[in-house]
Enzyme design. Structure first.
Site, PDB file in Angstrom:
ATOM      1  N   CYS A  98      17.548   1.549  19.292  1.00 55.81           N
ATOM      2  CA  CYS A  98      16.294   1.223  18.673  1.00 55.81           C
ATOM      3  C   CYS A  98      16.435  -0.483  18.283  1.00 55.81           C
ATOM      4  CB  CYS A  98      15.607   1.897  17.775  1.00 55.81           C
ATOM      5  SG  CYS A  98      15.185   3.498  18.209  1.00 55.81           S
ATOM      6  N   CYS A 150      18.445   4.686  14.432  1.00 57.24           N
ATOM      7  CA  CYS A 150      18.319   4.586  15.751  1.00 57.24           C
ATOM      8  C   CYS A 150      19.071   3.374  16.283  1.00 57.24           C
ATOM      9  CB  CYS A 150      17.098   4.917  16.529  1.00 57.24           C
ATOM     10  SG  CYS A 150      17.098   4.708  18.069  1.00 57.24           S
TER      11      CYS A 150
END
Length: 304
Positions: free
Chosen positions: A73, A70
């Site tokens: 993230c 991700c």
């Protein structure tokens, strides 16, 4: 807040967790991301109950659900970690790798990453999804703290402790640190020397003075000094200058090894001068640094 998520399902699932039907243990333990005094903790299914549910009875626990694949993230997590450390225990950041702990995102009904959930009193109270600007996250955290301050005793306790620490700060060190932040090394050095004039055994001032002196020299370090020293191994001044340049370039072992070799080649006042310079370098590093320990042993062998 942009990217807010529906908390109704989360609260229902959290009630089950609070009653003891949360994620079952699967072995393993928690890994602090920032050391023993950190407010950033890596959480697993095995530690979810203790690190999230139980800790949230004292302070809010902000759950950061992330995955290695991700990319947003990777933008969000460092911001959350920095804010957690800055707030000094007013809340705890619980980082959870969803790929390794798949039951936890299921518990919260998470649909996308990153998702951040504030848990207080064993229940999720606020959440948002997606990467957010730091200023917006700060505002979100403040709203969580304001809403929970009267319910969770740990928030006020942490704020009181932080206030007492600020009051206990020595204004002499504060002035020196402010000068250092401005890049005014001479003023910072003078401030630390003034402390040592009054308190010759003040270890904090000694260490700070050494750091200031090195920082000032490092900014003026000449990288070409290394090449010059390599062609003149018996030139003590050249070796000292090269060691400074190496240390400024984070070539710690090279700087130490250079001076140990110089100690072996010298004697009398020159040897003592190099030895003292090396010991001053040792003092720039925290106690227990293995590079220093190795260099100290090598120095002892060179001297004796």
């Amino acid at each position: 807040m942009a990217g807010a998520v529906d908390l109704s399902a989360l609260k229902n699932r959290a009630e089950a967790s609070r009653s003891g039907t949360g994620p079952p243990a699967s072995g393993g333990g928690d890994r602090s991301s920032g050391g023993a005094n950190s407010w950033v903790v890596d959480v697993t299914e095995a530690t979810f109950q203790s690190e999230v549910v139980e800790r949230s009875m004292q302070v809010p626990v902000v759950v950061d659900l992330w995955a290695d694949w991700c990319q947003p993230c990777k933008q969000l997590s460092p911001i959350l970690e920095r804010l957690a450390q800055q707030d000094g225990g007013r809340w705890v950041l619980a980082k959870i790798d969803v790929d390794a702990n798949q039951r936890i995102p299921q518990l919260f009904g998470v649909q996308s990453l990153p998702t951040v959930i504030a848990v207080a009193g064993g229940q999720p109270v606020e959440a948002f999804a997606g990467a957010q600007p730091e200023a917006q996250i700060r505002q979100w955290l403040d709203s969580v703290l304001d809403a929970q301050r009267d319910q969770l005793p740990g928030i006020r306790a942490a704020e009181q402790a932080a206030g007492e620490q600020e009051e206990a700060e020595d204004p002499r060190f504060t002035a020196a640190e402010e000068a250092l932040e401005r890049g005014d090394y001479s003023t910072a050095e003078a401030a630390y020397r003034k402390i040592l004039d009054a308190e010759p055994n003040n270890e904090q001032a000694k260490a700070a003075l050494a750091q200031v002196q090195f920082t000032a020299r490092a900014e003026n370090a000449d990288p070409s000094a290394i090449e010059r020293a390599d062609t003149a191994p018996d030139d003590v001044d050249a070796q000292l200058a090269a060691s400074e340049a190496e240390l400024a370039a984070q070539q710690v072992e090279s700087a130490f090894d250079r001076l140990v070799r110089t100690v072996k080649r010298t004697s009398g006042d020159e040897r003592n001068r190099v030895r003292e310079h090396l010991i001053e370098m040792f003092e720039l590093f925290p106690e227990g640094d293995q590079r220093v320990a190795t260099a100290r042993r090598n120095l002892a062998s060179a001297l004796f």
